[in-house]
Write an enzyme that holds these catalytic residues in place. Structure first.
Site, PDB file in Angstrom:
ATOM      1  CD  GLN A 112      81.539  25.103  15.175  1.00 51.79           C
ATOM      2  OE1 GLN A 112      80.818  25.014  16.158  1.00 51.79           O
ATOM      3  NE2 GLN A 112      81.207  24.594  13.998  1.00 51.79           N
ATOM      4  CG  ASP A 159      70.290  15.405  30.641  1.00 51.11           C
ATOM      5  OD1 ASP A 159      70.186  14.331  30.052  1.00 51.11           O
ATOM      6  OD2 ASP A 159      71.136  16.266  30.334  1.00 51.11           O
ATOM      7  CG  HIS A 187      73.928  15.576  27.931  1.00 54.14           C
ATOM      8  ND1 HIS A 187      72.628  15.274  28.265  1.00 54.14           N
ATOM      9  CD2 HIS A 187      74.061  15.236  26.621  1.00 54.14           C
ATOM     10  CE1 HIS A 187      72.009  14.787  27.203  1.00 54.14           C
ATOM     11  NE2 HIS A 187      72.853  14.746  26.192  1.00 54.14           N
TER      12      HIS A 187
HETATM   13  P1  NAD Z   1      72.502  15.551  12.614  1.00 52.99           P
HETATM   14  O1  NAD Z   1      73.539  14.616  12.126  1.00 52.99           O
HETATM   15  O2  NAD Z   1      71.099  15.387  12.135  1.00 52.99           O
HETATM   16  O3  NAD Z   1      72.917  17.043  12.290  1.00 52.99           O
HETATM   17  C1  NAD Z   1      74.187  17.534  12.559  1.00 52.99           C
HETATM   18  C2  NAD Z   1      74.487  18.583  11.514  1.00 52.99           C
HETATM   19  O4  NAD Z   1      75.709  19.211  11.863  1.00 52.99           O
HETATM   20  C3  NAD Z   1      74.638  18.029  10.097  1.00 52.99           C
HETATM   21  O5  NAD Z   1      73.771  18.712   9.213  1.00 52.99           O
HETATM   22  C4  NAD Z   1      76.108  18.281   9.786  1.00 52.99           C
HETATM   23  O6  NAD Z   1      76.329  18.581   8.413  1.00 52.99           O
HETATM   24  C5  NAD Z   1      76.392  19.481  10.681  1.00 52.99           C
HETATM   25  N1  NAD Z   1      77.815  19.674  10.974  1.00 52.99           N
HETATM   26  C6  NAD Z   1      78.787  18.744  11.148  1.00 52.99           C
HETATM   27  N2  NAD Z   1      79.967  19.320  11.357  1.00 52.99           N
HETATM   28  C7  NAD Z   1      79.759  20.649  11.344  1.00 52.99           C
HETATM   29  C8  NAD Z   1      80.607  21.771  11.489  1.00 52.99           C
HETATM   30  N3  NAD Z   1      81.920  21.650  11.681  1.00 52.99           N
HETATM   31  N4  NAD Z   1      80.052  23.000  11.410  1.00 52.99           N
HETATM   32  C9  NAD Z   1      78.734  23.157  11.190  1.00 52.99           C
HETATM   33  N5  NAD Z   1      77.885  22.113  11.022  1.00 52.99           N
HETATM   34  C10 NAD Z   1      78.387  20.889  11.108  1.00 52.99           C
HETATM   35  O7  NAD Z   1      72.573  15.521  14.210  1.00 52.99           O
HETATM   36  P2  NAD Z   1      71.499  16.060  15.278  1.00 52.99           P
HETATM   37  O8  NAD Z   1      70.552  14.979  15.594  1.00 52.99           O
HETATM   38  O9  NAD Z   1      70.980  17.383  14.847  1.00 52.99           O
HETATM   39  O10 NAD Z   1      72.443  16.202  16.563  1.00 52.99           O
HETATM   40  C11 NAD Z   1      73.480  17.153  16.610  1.00 52.99           C
HETATM   41  C12 NAD Z   1      74.302  16.951  17.875  1.00 52.99           C
HETATM   42  O11 NAD Z   1      73.529  17.203  19.039  1.00 52.99           O
HETATM   43  C13 NAD Z   1      74.843  15.519  18.055  1.00 52.99           C
HETATM   44  O12 NAD Z   1      76.170  15.597  18.543  1.00 52.99           O
HETATM   45  C14 NAD Z   1      73.940  14.949  19.126  1.00 52.99           C
HETATM   46  O13 NAD Z   1      74.534  13.906  19.838  1.00 52.99           O
HETATM   47  C15 NAD Z   1      73.725  16.162  19.997  1.00 52.99           C
HETATM   48  N6  NAD Z   1      72.595  16.120  20.924  1.00 52.99           N
HETATM   49  C16 NAD Z   1      72.770  16.676  22.160  1.00 52.99           C
HETATM   50  C17 NAD Z   1      71.743  16.694  23.083  1.00 52.99           C
HETATM   51  C18 NAD Z   1      71.924  17.295  24.469  1.00 52.99           C
HETATM   52  O14 NAD Z   1      71.021  17.133  25.301  1.00 52.99           O
HETATM   53  N7  NAD Z   1      73.018  17.968  24.795  1.00 52.99           N
HETATM   54  C19 NAD Z   1      70.492  16.162  22.722  1.00 52.99           C
HETATM   55  C20 NAD Z   1      70.347  15.614  21.444  1.00 52.99           C
HETATM   56  C21 NAD Z   1      71.397  15.606  20.556  1.00 52.99           C
HETATM   57  C1  LMR Z   2      70.172  12.786  24.184  1.00 48.89           C
HETATM   58  O1  LMR Z   2      70.362  12.834  25.399  1.00 48.89           O
HETATM   59  O2  LMR Z   2      69.080  12.449  23.698  1.00 48.89           O
HETATM   60  C2  LMR Z   2      71.285  13.189  23.247  1.00 48.89           C
HETATM   61  O3  LMR Z   2      72.433  13.523  23.957  1.00 48.89           O
HETATM   62  C3  LMR Z   2      71.550  12.178  22.192  1.00 48.89           C
HETATM   63  C4  LMR Z   2      72.223  10.969  22.755  1.00 48.89           C
HETATM   64  O4  LMR Z   2      73.276  10.590  22.225  1.00 48.89           O
HETATM   65  O5  LMR Z   2      71.717  10.402  23.715  1.00 48.89           O
END
Ligand code: NAD
Ligand code: LMR
Length: 326
Positions: A112, A159, A187
Site C-alpha cells: 500500500q 490511547d 501503540h
Molecule cells: P476487521 O477484521 O473487522 O476488518 C479488517 C478488514 O480489512 C477486513 O474487512 C479485511 O477484509 C480487510 N483487509 C484485509 N487485508 C486487506 C488489504 N490488503 N487491503 C484492504 N483491506 C484489507 O478488523 P478491525 O476490527 O476493523 O481492525 C482493523 C485493524 O485495526 C486491526 O489490525 C486492528 O488491530 C487495528 N486497530 C488499531 C487500533 C489503533 O488504536 N491503532 C485500534 C483498534 C484496532
Molecule cells: C486497541 O488498542 O484497542 C487496538 O489496537 C486493538 C488491540 O489489538 O488492542
C-alpha cells in the site's frame, strides 16, 4: 460549498470501517462544510460486503457525500487521495500482542505504501490504524519515497482518549476539563501515558492524584485497555477506534485548541533524544494542516525510563521488518 476532497479507506468492510465511513460522510472528520468522496479498498472476497455498506451509505442521503468508489486494487482506491486511512489488516485475538501481527500485516503496508506513492495526491495525509500501527506506518512510508515522510502517521489518539477518560473518572471531572495529555512511543503495551505536564482546569493533574495510582494503575490500565476490550467483547475495539481516527484526522486538518496538544505517532526528528525516523508518538500541536512536536518539556528519570522502553520496542520491530524497508 468547498470542492470535495478524496478520502481513501482500506478495510472498508471491517468492524472499524462500519463505524468510520458514516462519521466521515456526515462531516465529523473534516467539517460540516467539506464534501467528501470515499474511495474504499477491500480484498476481493469482501467486495460484496463492502457493496452492502455502500448501499447503507447511500440510504443515509448524507448532504456532504459527493461520491463513493469501491475497488480491490490499491492504486485505484488511492488515486488522487487527499487523505488515506489504512485500517485494513488482521486484528489480534486474546493472548496476542499487537506485534504478533507484524508478519501477517507487514506485506499489506509495503504494497500500500507503493500504491500511495504511485497514485495518491502528493499532499496525502496518511493515518495507519492497522496493527502494529507504528511499524506498519514506517513500512508504508519507506515504500513511498516520493511522498514527504512526515505525511505518514500512526494512531495513538485512542490511547490519548483512553488516558483522558481514566483520569477524568478518577478525579471526577469531564474529559474536556483536561488538557496537555501525552502518549509517548508505541501503540502497544509499552506506550507511556504521561500526565507530568497535564492540566485539569488549568492546574497540574499530578497534584490531584495519588502517585501510586498513577504509577501502578493508570499507566497499566491505559496500556492494557485494548486487551481488556478484546477479553470483554470477544473482538477488538471498533467504534472507539473509528472515533479516534476521526479525531486524529480532524485535529491534523483543522488544528489543536489554543493551549492544548494531542498525541500522534509521527516520524521522530530526534526530539527528546528519540531515534530519528521511528514512528513514535509525541505530544504535538496542529495548525494549518501541519503538526509540530511540543518542545521543551521537562523529562524526569521515571519518564525517561518509560520513553526509552517503548523506543526500544519500536527499534526491535523496525529491525524485524528490515527486509520490507527499502
Ligand atoms: P476487521 O477484521 O473487522 O476488518 C479488517 C478488514 O480489512 C477486513 O474487512 C479485511 O477484509 C480487510 N483487509 C484485509 N487485508 C486487506 C488489504 N490488503 N487491503 C484492504 N483491506 C484489507 O478488523 P478491525 O476490527 O476493523 O481492525 C482493523 C485493524 O485495526 C486491526 O489490525 C486492528 O488491530 C487495528 N486497530 C488499531 C487500533 C489503533 O488504536 N491503532 C485500534 C483498534 C484496532
Ligand atoms: C486497541 O488498542 O484497542 C487496538 O489496537 C486493538 C488491540 O489489538 O488492542
Amino acid at each position: 460549498m468547498k470542492a470535495p476532497v478524496r478520502v481513501a479507506v482500506t478495510g472498508a468492510a471491517g468492524q472499524i470501517g462500519y463505524s468510520l465511513l458514516f462519521r466521515i460522510a456526515s462531516g465529523d472528520m473534516l467539517g460540516k462544510d467539506q464534501p467528501v468522496i470515499l474511495q474504499l479498498l477491500e480484498i476481493t472476497p469482501a467486495l460484496e460486503a463492502v457493496g452492502g455498506v455502500v448501499m447503507e451509505l447511500e440510504d443515509c442521503a448524507f448532504p456532504l457525500l459527493a461520491g463513493v468508489t469501491i475497488s480491490d486494487k490499491a492504486e485505484e482506491a488511492f488515486k488522487d487521495a487527499d487523505y488515506a486511512m489504512l485500517v485494513g489488516a488482521r486484528p489480534r485475538g486474546p493472548g496476542m500482542e499487537r506485534k504478533d501481527l507484524l508478519e501477517a500485516n507487514a506485506a499489506i503496508f509495503s504494497a500500500q505504501g507503493k500504491a500511495l506513492n504511485d497514485a495518491a495526491s502528493r499532499d496525502v495525509r496518511v493515518l495507519v490504524v492497522g496493527n502494529p500501527a507504528n511499524t506498519n506506518a514506517l513500512i508504508a512510508q519507506k515504500n513511498a519515497p516520493d511522498i514527504n515522510p512526515g505525511q505518514f502517521t500512526a494512531m495513538t489518539r485512542l490511547d490519548h482518549n483512553r488516558a483522558l477518560a481514566q483520569l477524568a473518572g478518577k478525579v471526577g471531572v469531564h474529559t474536556t476539563d483536561i488538557t496537555r495529555m501525552t502518549i509517548w512511543g508505541n501503540h502497544s503495551a509499552t506506550q507511556y501515558p504521561d500526565i507530568s505536564h497535564t492540566l485539569i482546569k488549568g492546574e497540574a493533574a499530578a497534584g490531584k492524584v495519588d502517585r501510586g495510582w498513577y504509577e501502578n494503575e493508570f499507566i497499566s490500565t491505559v496500556q492494557q485497555r485494548g486487551a481488556a476490550i478484546i477479553k470483554a467483547r470477544g473482538a477488538s475495539s471498533a467504534a472507539s477506534a473509528a472515533s479516534s481516527a476521526i479525531d486524529h484526522m480532524r485535529t491534523w486538518a483543522l488544528g489543536t485548541a489554543d493551549g492544548d496538544w494531542t498525541s500522534m505517532g509521527i516520524p521522530s526528528d530526534g526530539s527528546y533524544g528519540i531515534t530519528e525516523g521511528l514512528i513514535y508518538s509525541f505530544p504535538v500541536t496542529c495548525k494549518n494542516g501541519q503538526y509540530e512536536i511540543v518542545q521543551g518539556l521537562e523529562v524526569d528519570s521515571f519518564s525517561r525510563e518509560k520513553m526509552q522502553a517503548t523506543e526500544n520496542e519500536l527499534v526491535g520491530e523496525r529491525d524485524a521488518v528490515k527486509h520490507l524497508l527499502p
